[in-house]
Design an enzyme around this catalytic site. Structure first.
Site, PDB file in Angstrom:
ATOM      1  N   GLY A 104     -12.589  -3.689   1.252  1.00 53.20           N
ATOM      2  CA  GLY A 104     -13.966  -3.312   1.554  1.00 53.20           C
ATOM      3  C   GLY A 104     -14.515  -2.286   0.586  1.00 53.20           C
ATOM      4  N   ARG A 107       0.824  -1.212   0.000  1.00 50.93           N
ATOM      5  CA  ARG A 107       0.000   0.000   0.000  1.00 50.93           C
ATOM      6  C   ARG A 107       0.858   1.264   0.000  1.00 50.93           C
ATOM      7  NH1 ARG A 107      -4.941  -1.633   4.143  1.00 50.93           N
ATOM      8  NH2 ARG A 107      -6.254  -2.594   2.553  1.00 50.93           N
ATOM      9  N   LYS A 125     -17.922 -15.746   4.454  1.00 54.01           N
ATOM     10  CA  LYS A 125     -19.342 -15.506   4.711  1.00 54.01           C
ATOM     11  C   LYS A 125     -20.111 -14.937   3.527  1.00 54.01           C
ATOM     12  CE  LYS A 125     -18.641 -14.652   9.661  1.00 54.01           C
ATOM     13  NZ  LYS A 125     -18.801 -13.661  10.755  1.00 54.01           N
TER      14      LYS A 125
END
Length: 396
Positions: free
Chosen positions: A375, A35, A198
């Site tokens: 995200g 990053r 999930k």
């Protein structure tokens, strides 16, 4: 298209760059500087454009709104200095006297890294007064932190109207270009691969992608919620029982839209999450799984998924196919990484484990775009508006 740093007047001005230096840090040692490297082109662009000073700001970890030495960005300043080949001053705070003095003392063309923004609770509250303090350090604002653009925090949202000019950094520009094309005008066939633990983490993405993709591949632990919804044996595999209706709805919608939904055909099962546990490859409808759990996709599934990617022209991948952290259950994810790298089209990989997989497989340089925002990229692909992007001005 959003305004970018290319459209801003930066010569002789203080350029505040919101970067995403949220890197793994242990005992002051950076575990992965991906990053940091990703924003260096933006920093160099500002310096080469004659910026009077480049002020870098980032969060790191979750220090819960108060100073914590374990989450200090000081080690990052040293790494930025190495990458730029010039001194980088470190301010002991991101606002107040320490920050103001560090910026004031910076020489022409100097670089200053501010301390962790999240040492102040006002950052995550999108506080106007806090944003005003940050804005006072700059003449021009650049957001290069795509990984934080889905949060309405002070340094990516409230600050923007408080500076004279604002735009996206080069990394942000690249993220918006590739992800924007995947959402708006993908070359076809368009294939999405979703893995991870999930279904609940990716419901919105799945629902949005069903209306856009030609094929949807689902692997990882989330596949077992689909299997249970289908009445297949899942042993002790991770299942979200309250999401079985969601899985049924996804399958019905995919069928109604003519979207090919691919699930694993075979899997690697073991008694538990143990690298030394005995494993066996079974068909996913084989009741011999007993009390064991599925921990990776099997060889037949690898072939099936690879075949579905062969003629693809756009591929988006987020999430591993198994418990990637354990080598014994990483082979399916590695194989998918190779299959994605072989695609002759645009390939976009996001999410920490998927990025780690393409690196581990040695194919990172064959991926068109590696998204730094796990995200944020999921929210973008799900059709959500990202506050840190929406507030930036469009090109006129």
């Amino acid at each position: 298209m959003k305004k970018t740093i290319r459209d801003l007047q930066i010569h002789g001005r203080r350029v505040f760059v919101r970067v995403d230096f949220n890197v793994p840090l242990k005992n002051g040692v950076i575990g992965d500087d991906t990053r940091i490297r990703a924003s260096m082109p933006t920093v160099r662009f500002a310096l080469e454009g004659g910026a009077a000073c480049v002020v870098l700001a980032s969060h790191l970890g979750r220090p819960k709104g108060k100073p914590n030495p374990a989450f200090s960005l000081r080690p990052v300043a040293a790494r930025v200095s190495e990458l730029l080949g010039r001194p980088v001053a470190f301010a002991d705070d991101c606002v107040g006297a320490a920050a103001e003095q560090a910026v004031a003392r910076a020489p022409a063309g100097g670089v200053v890294l501010l301390e962790n923004l999240r040492f102040h609770p006002e950052e995550e509250k999108d506080d106007q007064a806090f944003a005003r303090q940050l804005a006072s350090l700059a003449d021009v604002y650049v957001n290069d932190a795509f990984g934080s653009a889905h949060r309405a925090h002070a340094s990516v949202h409230a600050i923007v109207p408080l500076v004279a000019e604002a735009g996206a950094g080069l990394l942000m520009e690249s993220e918006l270009r590739y992800l924007g094309e995947a959402v708006g005008s993908p070359a076809r066939p368009y294939v999405a691969i979703l893995g991870g633990a999930k279904v609940s983490d990716k419901i919105e993405v799945i629902e949005n992608l069903i209306g856009k993709v030609d094929r949807l591949i689902i692997g990882g632990a989330m596949a077992y919620t689909f299997f249970k919804a289908m009445g297949r044996p899942v042993g002790s595999s991770l299942v979200e029982d309250d999401k079985r209706d969601v899985a049924r709805d996804v399958m019905a919608r995919a069928h109604a839209r003519g979207v090919a939904l691919l699930l694993p055909e075979d899997h690697v099962v073991a008694p538990g999450l143990d690298a030394s546990a005995p494993t066996e490859v079974l068909a996913v409808d084989d009741p011999a799984i007993g009390p064991r759990m599925g921990l990776d996709i099997g060889p037949r599934t690898v072939q099936s998924f690879a075949a579905a990617l062969r003629d693809a022209r756009t591929v988006v991948w987020n999430g591993p196919m198994g418990v990637f952290e354990i080598d014994a259950f990483a082979q399916g994810t590695i194989a998918v990484a190779h299959a994605v790298a072989d695609v002759e089209g645009t390939t976009i990989v996001g999410g920490g484990d998927s990025i780690a997989a393409v690196k581990k497989a040695g194919v990172a340089d064959r991926i068109t775009h590696i998204s730094t925002g796990g995200g944020a990229s999921l929210e973008f692909l799900s059709g959500s508006t990202l506050p840190g992007v929406a507030i930036l001005a469009d090109k006129t």
